[in-house]
Design a protein around this motif. Structure first.
Motif, PDB file in Angstrom:
ATOM      1  N   MET A   1      39.150  73.374  29.904  1.00  0.00           N
ATOM      2  CA  MET A   1      38.734  74.523  30.667  1.00  0.00           C
ATOM      3  C   MET A   1      39.924  75.456  30.831  1.00  0.00           C
ATOM      4  O   MET A   1      40.983  75.067  31.294  1.00  0.00           O
ATOM      5  CB  MET A   1      38.215  74.070  32.029  1.00  0.00           C
ATOM      6  N   ASN A   2      39.741  76.711  30.443  1.00  0.00           N
ATOM      7  CA  ASN A   2      40.781  77.720  30.619  1.00  0.00           C
ATOM      8  C   ASN A   2      40.613  78.411  31.952  1.00  0.00           C
ATOM      9  O   ASN A   2      39.540  78.871  32.281  1.00  0.00           O
ATOM     10  CB  ASN A   2      40.711  78.772  29.511  1.00  0.00           C
ATOM     11  N   LYS A   3      41.679  78.442  32.706  1.00  0.00           N
ATOM     12  CA  LYS A   3      41.655  79.158  33.981  1.00  0.00           C
ATOM     13  C   LYS A   3      42.382  80.477  33.798  1.00  0.00           C
ATOM     14  O   LYS A   3      43.473  80.511  33.267  1.00  0.00           O
ATOM     15  CB  LYS A   3      42.310  78.343  35.088  1.00  0.00           C
ATOM     16  N   SER A   4      41.764  81.530  34.262  1.00  0.00           N
ATOM     17  CA  SER A   4      42.363  82.849  34.156  1.00  0.00           C
ATOM     18  C   SER A   4      42.977  83.234  35.488  1.00  0.00           C
ATOM     19  O   SER A   4      42.393  83.030  36.534  1.00  0.00           O
ATOM     20  CB  SER A   4      41.292  83.871  33.765  1.00  0.00           C
ATOM     21  N   ASN A   5      44.180  83.799  35.443  1.00  0.00           N
ATOM     22  CA  ASN A   5      44.838  84.260  36.660  1.00  0.00           C
ATOM     23  C   ASN A   5      44.481  85.700  36.999  1.00  0.00           C
ATOM     24  O   ASN A   5      44.933  86.227  37.987  1.00  0.00           O
ATOM     25  CB  ASN A   5      46.361  84.131  36.528  1.00  0.00           C
ATOM     26  N   SER A   6      43.677  86.340  36.134  1.00  0.00           N
ATOM     27  CA  SER A   6      43.313  87.727  36.420  1.00  0.00           C
ATOM     28  C   SER A   6      42.336  87.765  37.586  1.00  0.00           C
ATOM     29  O   SER A   6      41.425  86.956  37.676  1.00  0.00           O
ATOM     30  CB  SER A   6      42.711  88.394  35.188  1.00  0.00           C
ATOM     31  N   LYS A   7      42.571  88.704  38.472  1.00  0.00           N
ATOM     32  CA  LYS A   7      41.732  88.835  39.652  1.00  0.00           C
ATOM     33  C   LYS A   7      40.720  89.937  39.404  1.00  0.00           C
ATOM     34  O   LYS A   7      41.069  91.018  38.944  1.00  0.00           O
ATOM     35  CB  LYS A   7      42.579  89.179  40.875  1.00  0.00           C
ATOM     36  N   LYS A   8      39.468  89.665  39.721  1.00  0.00           N
ATOM     37  CA  LYS A   8      38.434  90.666  39.578  1.00  0.00           C
ATOM     38  C   LYS A   8      38.508  91.644  40.741  1.00  0.00           C
ATOM     39  O   LYS A   8      38.776  91.260  41.869  1.00  0.00           O
ATOM     40  CB  LYS A   8      37.044  90.016  39.549  1.00  0.00           C
ATOM     41  N   THR A   9      38.219  92.888  40.443  1.00  0.00           N
ATOM     42  CA  THR A   9      38.160  93.913  41.476  1.00  0.00           C
ATOM     43  C   THR A   9      36.820  93.820  42.177  1.00  0.00           C
ATOM     44  O   THR A   9      35.776  93.709  41.543  1.00  0.00           O
ATOM     45  CB  THR A   9      38.340  95.312  40.847  1.00  0.00           C
ATOM     46  N   LEU A  10      36.854  93.858  43.498  1.00  0.00           N
ATOM     47  CA  LEU A  10      35.636  93.804  44.290  1.00  0.00           C
ATOM     48  C   LEU A  10      34.882  95.115  44.133  1.00  0.00           C
ATOM     49  O   LEU A  10      35.460  96.190  44.284  1.00  0.00           O
ATOM     50  CB  LEU A  10      35.973  93.580  45.766  1.00  0.00           C
ATOM     51  N   GLU A  11      33.607  95.041  43.833  1.00  0.00           N
ATOM     52  CA  GLU A  11      32.783  96.239  43.751  1.00  0.00           C
ATOM     53  C   GLU A  11      32.349  96.593  45.171  1.00  0.00           C
ATOM     54  O   GLU A  11      31.609  95.839  45.809  1.00  0.00           O
ATOM     55  CB  GLU A  11      31.569  95.997  42.871  1.00  0.00           C
TER      56      GLU A  11
END
Length: 92
Positions: A1-11
């Motif tokens: 499983m790849n974990k991404s450190n990118s944070k999604k912007t809250l809409e």
């Protein structure tokens, strides 16, 4: 499983700023309802390096460090709109 450190912007679908106050230290604190959720104890942080931004509530841990109790990544336009509303209320 790849974990991404990118944070999604809250809409942000809606926000309402309340409880704007200037503290004795000169900092500005406010509460807001963001997408229907009440968030108490936000601060306006003025930064020459990063521009003004919103600091969400934090608590001091036993180790003396501060830890966020709310996290949300807002885009520049939403941040600017919220800060503009805080300023408008302060100037009333």
């Amino acid at each position: 499983m790849n974990k991404s450190n990118s944070k999604k912007t809250l809409e942000v679908s809606s926000f309402r700023v309340t409880g704007v106050r200037t503290l004795d230290s000169g900092s500005v604190s406010f509460d807001m309802k963001l997408n229907g959720i009440n968030i108490y104890g936000c601060f306006v942080v003025e930064s020459a390096e990063y521009g003004d931004f919103i600091s969400f509530p934090q608590r001091k841990g036993k180790d003396g460090k501060y830890y966020p109790i709310v996290r949300a990544k807002l885009d520049k336009e939403d941040t600017a709109a919220i800060l503009q509303e805080v300023e408008r209320i302060l100037n009333e």
